[in-house]
Design a protein around this motif. Sequence first.
Motif, PDB file in Angstrom:
ATOM      1  N   SER A 173       0.927  -0.881  -0.253  1.00 49.08           N
ATOM      2  CA  SER A 173       0.452  -0.152  -0.092  1.00 49.08           C
ATOM      3  C   SER A 173       0.970   1.299   0.238  1.00 49.08           C
ATOM      4  CB  SER A 173      -0.931  -0.166   0.829  1.00 49.08           C
ATOM      5  OG  SER A 173       0.213   0.237   2.233  1.00 49.08           O
ATOM      6  N   PHE A 174       2.054   0.983  -0.877  1.00 49.36           N
ATOM      7  CA  PHE A 174       3.111   2.208  -0.766  1.00 49.36           C
ATOM      8  C   PHE A 174       3.052   3.020  -2.374  1.00 49.36           C
ATOM      9  CE2 PHE A 174       7.709   3.919  -0.164  1.00 49.36           C
ATOM     10  CZ  PHE A 174       7.225   4.110   0.937  1.00 49.36           C
ATOM     11  N   PRO A 175       1.998   3.568  -2.578  1.00 45.87           N
ATOM     12  CA  PRO A 175       2.132   3.917  -4.351  1.00 45.87           C
ATOM     13  C   PRO A 175       3.194   5.162  -5.062  1.00 45.87           C
ATOM     14  CG  PRO A 175       0.396   4.676  -3.354  1.00 45.87           C
ATOM     15  CD  PRO A 175       0.269   3.533  -2.598  1.00 45.87           C
ATOM     16  N   PRO A 176       3.573   5.844  -5.765  1.00 47.05           N
ATOM     17  CA  PRO A 176       3.722   4.365  -6.370  1.00 47.05           C
ATOM     18  C   PRO A 176       4.633   3.749  -6.848  1.00 47.05           C
ATOM     19  CG  PRO A 176       5.291   6.507  -7.295  1.00 47.05           C
ATOM     20  CD  PRO A 176       4.086   6.858  -5.233  1.00 47.05           C
ATOM     21  N   MET A 177       5.851   3.164  -5.260  1.00 50.11           N
ATOM     22  CA  MET A 177       6.753   2.247  -5.219  1.00 50.11           C
ATOM     23  C   MET A 177       6.434   0.839  -5.476  1.00 50.11           C
ATOM     24  SD  MET A 177       8.014   4.759  -5.162  1.00 50.11           S
ATOM     25  CE  MET A 177      10.447   4.333  -5.285  1.00 50.11           C
ATOM     26  N   GLY A 178       4.560   0.263  -4.784  1.00 50.01           N
ATOM     27  CA  GLY A 178       4.248  -0.567  -4.558  1.00 50.01           C
ATOM     28  C   GLY A 178       3.530  -1.217  -4.023  1.00 50.01           C
ATOM     29  N   LYS A 189       0.732   6.183  15.619  1.00 52.14           N
ATOM     30  CA  LYS A 189       1.384   4.880  14.580  1.00 52.14           C
ATOM     31  C   LYS A 189       0.531   4.356  13.579  1.00 52.14           C
ATOM     32  CE  LYS A 189       5.606   5.385  17.357  1.00 52.14           C
ATOM     33  NZ  LYS A 189       6.586   4.390  17.943  1.00 52.14           N
ATOM     34  N   TYR A 190       0.632   3.997  12.441  1.00 51.13           N
ATOM     35  CA  TYR A 190      -0.371   3.417  11.597  1.00 51.13           C
ATOM     36  C   TYR A 190       0.402   2.213  10.226  1.00 51.13           C
ATOM     37  CZ  TYR A 190      -3.290   7.186  12.275  1.00 51.13           C
ATOM     38  OH  TYR A 190      -3.686   8.199  12.641  1.00 51.13           O
ATOM     39  N   SER A 191      -0.204   1.201  10.427  1.00 45.13           N
ATOM     40  CA  SER A 191       0.441  -0.088   9.180  1.00 45.13           C
ATOM     41  C   SER A 191       0.649   0.921   9.039  1.00 45.13           C
ATOM     42  CB  SER A 191      -0.391  -1.195   9.385  1.00 45.13           C
ATOM     43  OG  SER A 191      -1.778  -0.898   8.701  1.00 45.13           O
ATOM     44  N   ASN A 192       0.070   1.320   7.726  1.00 45.22           N
ATOM     45  CA  ASN A 192       0.359   1.971   5.849  1.00 45.22           C
ATOM     46  C   ASN A 192      -0.687   2.942   6.002  1.00 45.22           C
ATOM     47  OD1 ASN A 192      -2.125   2.059   5.082  1.00 45.22           O
ATOM     48  ND2 ASN A 192      -2.402  -0.137   5.423  1.00 45.22           N
ATOM     49  N   TYR A 193       0.623   4.160   4.793  1.00 44.68           N
ATOM     50  CA  TYR A 193       0.061   5.356   4.735  1.00 44.68           C
ATOM     51  C   TYR A 193      -1.496   5.837   4.099  1.00 44.68           C
ATOM     52  CZ  TYR A 193       4.458   6.805   5.463  1.00 44.68           C
ATOM     53  OH  TYR A 193       6.094   7.015   6.446  1.00 44.68           O
ATOM     54  N   THR A 194      -2.456   4.745   3.319  1.00 44.09           N
ATOM     55  CA  THR A 194      -3.621   5.513   3.482  1.00 44.09           C
ATOM     56  C   THR A 194      -4.403   5.335   4.316  1.00 44.09           C
ATOM     57  OG1 THR A 194      -3.384   3.401   1.277  1.00 44.09           O
ATOM     58  CG2 THR A 194      -5.677   3.908   2.226  1.00 44.09           C
ATOM     59  N   GLU A 195      -4.439   4.868   6.103  1.00 38.50           N
ATOM     60  CA  GLU A 195      -4.887   4.857   6.940  1.00 38.50           C
ATOM     61  C   GLU A 195      -4.917   6.307   7.897  1.00 38.50           C
ATOM     62  OE1 GLU A 195      -3.946   1.520   9.407  1.00 38.50           O
ATOM     63  OE2 GLU A 195      -4.507   0.156   7.913  1.00 38.50           O
ATOM     64  N   ALA A 196      -2.972   6.735   7.543  1.00 38.06           N
ATOM     65  CA  ALA A 196      -3.130   7.749   8.301  1.00 38.06           C
ATOM     66  C   ALA A 196      -3.731   8.691   7.510  1.00 38.06           C
ATOM     67  CB  ALA A 196      -1.087   8.148   8.131  1.00 38.06           C
ATOM     68  N   LEU A 197      -3.665   9.302   6.088  1.00 33.11           N
ATOM     69  CA  LEU A 197      -4.137   9.555   5.323  1.00 33.11           C
ATOM     70  C   LEU A 197      -5.879   9.879   5.917  1.00 33.11           C
ATOM     71  CD1 LEU A 197      -2.220   9.299   1.977  1.00 33.11           C
ATOM     72  CD2 LEU A 197      -2.234  11.703   3.865  1.00 33.11           C
ATOM     73  N   LEU A 198      -6.488   8.842   5.622  1.00 38.74           N
ATOM     74  CA  LEU A 198      -7.929   9.288   5.657  1.00 38.74           C
ATOM     75  C   LEU A 198      -8.331   9.678   7.312  1.00 38.74           C
ATOM     76  CD1 LEU A 198      -8.716   5.184   4.689  1.00 38.74           C
ATOM     77  CD2 LEU A 198      -9.503   7.384   3.799  1.00 38.74           C
ATOM     78  N   ASP A 199      -7.378   8.613   8.147  1.00 40.06           N
ATOM     79  CA  ASP A 199      -7.847  10.065   9.245  1.00 40.06           C
ATOM     80  C   ASP A 199      -7.295  11.123   9.262  1.00 40.06           C
ATOM     81  OD1 ASP A 199      -8.565   7.861  10.866  1.00 40.06           O
ATOM     82  OD2 ASP A 199      -6.615   7.074  12.365  1.00 40.06           O
ATOM     83  N   LEU A 200      -6.178  11.330   8.632  1.00 43.37           N
ATOM     84  CA  LEU A 200      -6.132  12.707   8.615  1.00 43.37           C
ATOM     85  C   LEU A 200      -7.072  14.249   7.294  1.00 43.37           C
ATOM     86  CD1 LEU A 200      -4.169  16.220   8.537  1.00 43.37           C
ATOM     87  CD2 LEU A 200      -2.974  14.503   6.187  1.00 43.37           C
ATOM     88  N   LYS A 201      -7.702  12.866   6.574  1.00 46.26           N
ATOM     89  CA  LYS A 201      -8.669  13.741   6.520  1.00 46.26           C
ATOM     90  C   LYS A 201     -10.458  14.138   7.263  1.00 46.26           C
ATOM     91  CE  LYS A 201     -12.336  13.296   2.387  1.00 46.26           C
ATOM     92  NZ  LYS A 201     -12.967  12.503   1.377  1.00 46.26           N
ATOM     93  N   ALA A 202     -10.585  12.776   8.116  1.00 43.02           N
ATOM     94  CA  ALA A 202     -11.289  12.485   9.137  1.00 43.02           C
ATOM     95  C   ALA A 202     -11.557  13.755  10.284  1.00 43.02           C
ATOM     96  CB  ALA A 202     -12.096  11.559   9.336  1.00 43.02           C
ATOM     97  N   GLY A 203     -10.067  14.227  10.558  1.00 42.77           N
ATOM     98  CA  GLY A 203      -9.722  14.789  11.235  1.00 42.77           C
ATOM     99  C   GLY A 203      -9.211  14.534  12.491  1.00 42.77           C
ATOM    100  N   ARG A 204      -8.587  13.406  12.675  1.00 40.83           N
ATOM    101  CA  ARG A 204      -8.374  12.412  13.558  1.00 40.83           C
ATOM    102  C   ARG A 204      -6.822  12.438  13.718  1.00 40.83           C
ATOM    103  NH1 ARG A 204     -12.820   9.056  12.252  1.00 40.83           N
ATOM    104  NH2 ARG A 204     -11.449   7.967  10.369  1.00 40.83           N
ATOM    105  N   VAL A 205      -6.264  13.418  12.964  1.00 43.27           N
ATOM    106  CA  VAL A 205      -5.040  13.538  13.638  1.00 43.27           C
ATOM    107  C   VAL A 205      -4.376  15.079  12.636  1.00 43.27           C
ATOM    108  CG1 VAL A 205      -3.743  11.570  13.777  1.00 43.27           C
ATOM    109  CG2 VAL A 205      -4.057  12.362  11.190  1.00 43.27           C
ATOM    110  N   ASP A 206      -3.578  16.164  12.821  1.00 45.93           N
ATOM    111  CA  ASP A 206      -3.460  16.874  12.234  1.00 45.93           C
ATOM    112  C   ASP A 206      -2.417  16.882  10.859  1.00 45.93           C
ATOM    113  OD1 ASP A 206      -5.094  18.335  14.450  1.00 45.93           O
ATOM    114  OD2 ASP A 206      -3.580  18.092  15.552  1.00 45.93           O
ATOM    115  N   ALA A 207      -1.408  16.517  11.018  1.00 46.92           N
ATOM    116  CA  ALA A 207      -0.652  16.407  10.016  1.00 46.92           C
ATOM    117  C   ALA A 207       0.168  14.772   9.782  1.00 46.92           C
ATOM    118  CB  ALA A 207       0.624  16.682  10.561  1.00 46.92           C
ATOM    119  N   VAL A 208       1.064  14.087   8.759  1.00 44.86           N
ATOM    120  CA  VAL A 208       0.705  13.400   8.330  1.00 44.86           C
ATOM    121  C   VAL A 208       2.567  12.958   7.807  1.00 44.86           C
ATOM    122  CG1 VAL A 208       1.357  10.535   7.022  1.00 44.86           C
ATOM    123  CG2 VAL A 208      -1.310  11.653   8.435  1.00 44.86           C
TER     124      VAL A 208
END
Length: 267
Positions: free
Chosen positions: A49-54, A175-194
């Motif tokens: 889940s690490f675009p665009p690398m893999g 801490k997240y297992s992948n950046y997809t989850e982190a950025l979804l939480d950023l969009k939802a306001g659960r974190v302030d930055a990634v």
Amino acid sequence: MKKAFIAILVLIIAVMSFVGCSKEEEVSGDNSLQEIKDKGYFVLGLDDSFPPMGFRGEDNEIVGFDIDMAKEVANRLGVELKLQPIDWDAKVMELDNGNIDVIWNGLTITEDRKEKIGFSTPYLNNRQIMIVGADSEIDKKADLDGKLVGVQMGSSGEEALTASEEADSIKEIVKYSNYTEALLDLKAGRVDAVVVDEVVGRYYIAKKPGEYKVASENFGSEEYGIGFRKTDQVLLQEVDTILEEMKAEGVTTEIAEKWFGDDAALK
């Protein structure tokens, strides 16, 4: 008698040379390249889940810049490429246990990692950037004071943030297992930055126009490399040689333009 002596001397030299080679091979003890060729494939460990690398494409097939690079290397080695998604936080353990042959998925070269694994020649430049919401007032690292900041577990972003001067003033590093989850939480306001690899972060931003932006300050520049077991020096050197050939022939540039639009990030 003289001819017989010369013949015996030649035989002794030949035997000593053979013994010397055998000892040299025994000392090196590195059959890593031959083992890959004998089994007919090498296993690439990655976070899928690490675009665009893999990452997983629309048909759920694993695709990306590193995947295309690895396919070309495998082809030139004369073996098959097998892709093995792993827990990124356990990547070194997966390598040491023999579950994978290389870590190849936007792997940042750090001094800490150099103590545990061998690295190829760097092939890509990267930075650890801060992504925030489009309307966020966070722009400098000092603006993270009292904020919740997301990172991927085991990533160089986590290392850079933890080692920074700002770490003590941050309310919590989430801490997240992948950046997809982190950025979804950023969009939802659960974190302030990634804090995320630039190549990944800008890919996500391009896919979600108007949702995110990149802060003006970052947590440092870095380089990507391929991770090998420290004992697998012969395999590492062969892959390095192939990467040099690919770059000289323009193959690496073609792959970079496919995934990044240009080759500016290449080493």
